[in-house]
Write a protein that holds these residues in place. Structure first.
Motif, PDB file in Angstrom:
ATOM      1  N   UNK A 150       4.772   5.595  -5.536  1.00  0.00           N
ATOM      2  CA  UNK A 150       4.405   5.635  -6.401  1.00  0.00           C
ATOM      3  C   UNK A 150       4.558   6.824  -7.370  1.00  0.00           C
ATOM      4  N   UNK A 151       3.046   6.720  -7.199  1.00  0.00           N
ATOM      5  CA  UNK A 151       1.176   7.285  -7.196  1.00  0.00           C
ATOM      6  C   UNK A 151       2.085   8.800  -7.158  1.00  0.00           C
ATOM      7  N   UNK A 152       2.509   9.443  -5.649  1.00  0.00           N
ATOM      8  CA  UNK A 152       2.797  10.358  -5.831  1.00  0.00           C
ATOM      9  C   UNK A 152       4.010  10.922  -6.788  1.00  0.00           C
ATOM     10  N   UNK A 153       4.804  10.165  -6.695  1.00  0.00           N
ATOM     11  CA  UNK A 153       6.310  10.653  -8.041  1.00  0.00           C
ATOM     12  C   UNK A 153       6.312  10.674  -9.104  1.00  0.00           C
ATOM     13  N   UNK A 154       5.321   9.528  -9.392  1.00  0.00           N
ATOM     14  CA  UNK A 154       5.008   9.774 -11.159  1.00  0.00           C
ATOM     15  C   UNK A 154       3.999  10.916 -11.346  1.00  0.00           C
ATOM     16  N   UNK A 155       2.998  10.845 -10.769  1.00  0.00           N
ATOM     17  CA  UNK A 155       1.390  12.425 -10.450  1.00  0.00           C
ATOM     18  C   UNK A 155       2.361  12.922 -10.780  1.00  0.00           C
ATOM     19  N   UNK A 156       3.824  13.385 -10.562  1.00  0.00           N
ATOM     20  CA  UNK A 156       4.429  15.276 -10.564  1.00  0.00           C
ATOM     21  C   UNK A 156       5.176  14.436 -11.654  1.00  0.00           C
ATOM     22  N   UNK A 157       5.498  14.271 -12.112  1.00  0.00           N
ATOM     23  CA  UNK A 157       6.400  13.961 -13.580  1.00  0.00           C
ATOM     24  C   UNK A 157       5.076  14.295 -14.333  1.00  0.00           C
ATOM     25  N   UNK A 158       4.260  13.489 -14.288  1.00  0.00           N
ATOM     26  CA  UNK A 158       3.273  13.639 -15.597  1.00  0.00           C
ATOM     27  C   UNK A 158       3.047  15.175 -15.569  1.00  0.00           C
ATOM     28  N   UNK A 159       2.182  15.850 -14.416  1.00  0.00           N
ATOM     29  CA  UNK A 159       2.145  16.668 -14.474  1.00  0.00           C
ATOM     30  C   UNK A 159       2.864  18.035 -15.049  1.00  0.00           C
TER      31      UNK A 159
ATOM     32  N   UNK B 299       0.961  -1.190   0.048  1.00  0.00           N
ATOM     33  CA  UNK B 299       0.322  -0.045  -0.204  1.00  0.00           C
ATOM     34  C   UNK B 299       0.650   1.069  -0.013  1.00  0.00           C
ATOM     35  N   UNK B 300       1.790   1.298   0.852  1.00  0.00           N
ATOM     36  CA  UNK B 300       2.799   2.483   0.877  1.00  0.00           C
ATOM     37  C   UNK B 300       3.551   3.019  -0.704  1.00  0.00           C
TER      38      UNK B 300
ATOM     39  N   UNK C  61      10.250  15.038  -1.375  1.00  0.00           N
ATOM     40  CA  UNK C  61      10.788  15.720  -2.868  1.00  0.00           C
ATOM     41  C   UNK C  61      10.218  15.653  -3.507  1.00  0.00           C
ATOM     42  N   UNK C  62       8.191  15.401  -4.259  1.00  0.00           N
ATOM     43  CA  UNK C  62       7.435  16.111  -4.959  1.00  0.00           C
ATOM     44  C   UNK C  62       7.768  17.691  -4.292  1.00  0.00           C
ATOM     45  N   UNK C  63       7.607  18.266  -3.800  1.00  0.00           N
ATOM     46  CA  UNK C  63       6.909  19.612  -3.153  1.00  0.00           C
ATOM     47  C   UNK C  63       8.411  20.473  -4.208  1.00  0.00           C
ATOM     48  N   UNK C  64       9.690  19.866  -4.038  1.00  0.00           N
ATOM     49  CA  UNK C  64      11.088  20.447  -3.865  1.00  0.00           C
ATOM     50  C   UNK C  64      10.597  20.449  -5.127  1.00  0.00           C
ATOM     51  N   UNK C  65       9.951  19.223  -6.005  1.00  0.00           N
ATOM     52  CA  UNK C  65      10.402  19.512  -7.406  1.00  0.00           C
ATOM     53  C   UNK C  65       9.541  20.322  -8.358  1.00  0.00           C
ATOM     54  N   UNK C  66       8.066  20.057  -7.992  1.00  0.00           N
ATOM     55  CA  UNK C  66       7.329  21.227  -8.264  1.00  0.00           C
ATOM     56  C   UNK C  66       8.054  22.624  -8.164  1.00  0.00           C
TER      57      UNK C  66
ATOM     58  N   UNK D 149       8.302   0.970 -12.955  1.00  0.00           N
ATOM     59  CA  UNK D 149       8.851   0.670 -11.916  1.00  0.00           C
ATOM     60  C   UNK D 149       8.035   1.024 -10.867  1.00  0.00           C
ATOM     61  N   UNK D 150       8.337   0.759  -9.457  1.00  0.00           N
ATOM     62  CA  UNK D 150       7.693   0.970  -8.697  1.00  0.00           C
ATOM     63  C   UNK D 150       8.349   0.913  -7.041  1.00  0.00           C
TER      64      UNK D 150
END
Ligand SMILES: *Cc1c(COP(=O)(O)O)cnc(C)c1O
Length: 361
Positions: A272-281, A266-267, A350-355, A296-297
């Protein structure tokens, strides 16, 4: 120094409570007045740890009784040779499915030992951006085994289905996605996994092997290389890497206490959803080379618009306490490893840093 957000590809992050337990128990293991490292591998104290690690593995993966759980030294690379030494009998041939740098190495080692075939490859210009489809595989129905790499640590691809191999045993290098979720062990003849990605320190490799394959393994090889030797001796034929086994025990015990592999999965899916979601945005800024269905997860790879920006990204992230983000030396770019011990909160950070980085351009 506070603990960093560790996205290393391997050796990699381990659960803090498993490390803290090692710290607490280091000088006095279980009231024995010495550390586990100082105990005999033939003594009761170590034997208890060793057997607990094996039974935790059996429990977490529902390992059937007709499979051995073995500890081997020397890393997954050692198994590249040990697998064909045991299973590739004279006059037989083995099939290899090549999906990245590690499967190339496994193939090259087997080639030195016996007859091998490439049963499929997704290599294009030395790169691998996807997993093959069943129709692309040319499997030999008489092969001694089919070898695959379930997760490709360098290129960020992962099998989300298993090849149909009929009666031919499937042998899998699971080093970088072992225990990322439950699996059906019965689909495999043999699984090997270096510990340092998902379950412990380097130098220790877990092998799950069907008993008939171990029993039928080649006998004309050195004793130390025979799986049968280690199976007969409960992986205590010679001195095993005792401290590594102890730490794996800590990680597995912690995994069971915190909800087992369903919770781990689950975690991992959430991260992976958070990170790929940010890449795809931001496809204008983040470029993911891997085909969506093969993502890859565990190891997420992506590129930024220039190598200059990639360097800045890695340096700025390091200043904010995020480490291990540089791609493999052969591929470049960014690689984020999201192994089991990486916290969801680290990925959120990490994803907030990426954004923010992408919007600054
Ligand atoms: C890391 C890795 C290896 C190599 O492991 P060593 O312990 O360095 O031998 C092999 N296969 C895969 C899939 C890996 O991720």
């Amino acid at each position: 120094m506070p603990r960093v957000h560790n996205f290393n590809a391997g050796p990699a992050a381990l659960p803090l409570p498993a490390l803290e337990r090692a710290q607490r128990e280091l000088l006095d293991h279980d009231g024995t007045g010495m550390s586990i490292i100082e105990h005999s591998h033939r003594g009761k104290a170590f034997e208890a740890v060793h057997n607990e690690a094996i039974s935790l593995l059996r429990q977490l993966l529902d390992v059937p009784d007709d499979y051995h759980v073995l500890f081997q030294y020397g890393g997954a690379s050692h198994q590249f040779a040990v697998v064909p030494l045991n299973l590739l009998h004279a006059g037989r041939s083995a099939d290899y499915i090549i999906t990245g740098g590690w499967s190339e190495k496994a193939y090259q080692e087997a080639e030195r030992i016996g007859t091998v075939r490439v049963a499929g490859t997704t290599e294009v210009d030395k790169r691998y951006t996807r997993i093959p489809r069943q129709e692309e595989l040319t499997l030999d129905p008489n092969a001694a085994y089919v070898h695959m790499t379930t997760n490709n640590t360098l290129f960020g691809t992962q099998w989300h289905w298993l090849p149909e191999t009929g009666d031919v045993p499937l042998v899998a290098d699971m080093s970088s996605d072992f225990l990322w979720r439950r699996i059906d062990v019965r689909r495999f003849g043999l699984i090997y996994a270096g510990a340092q990605k998902n379950i412990g320190p380097s130098g220790l490799t877990v092998v799950l092997a069907r008993k008939d394959l171990v029993d039928g393994g080649r006998k004309d090889i050195p004793t130390i290389f025979r799986y049968a030797t280690h199976a007969t001796n409960n992986s205590l034929y010679n001195t095993p890497p005792t401290f590594a086994i102890y730490l794996v025990r800590n990680v597995l015990a912690y995994t069971v206490e915190t909800g087992g592999l369903d919770e781990v999965e689950r975690r991992n899916r959430r991260k992976a959803e958070l990170l790929y979601g940010t890449i795809d945005e931001r496809p204008d800024f983040f470029r993911a080379p891997v085909e969506a269905a093969s993502r890859s997860f565990m190891n997420v790879v992506f590129r930024l618009p220039s190598e200059e920006l990639e360097k800045r990204f890695i340096a700025e992230a390091a200043r904010e306490g995020m480490v291990g983000l540089a791609g493999h030396r052969s591929t470049g770019g960014i690689r984020v490893s999201l192994y089991n011990a990486v916290e969801v909160a680290s990925v959120e950070f990490l994803v907030s840093f990426m954004r923010a980085f992408a919007s600054r351009g």
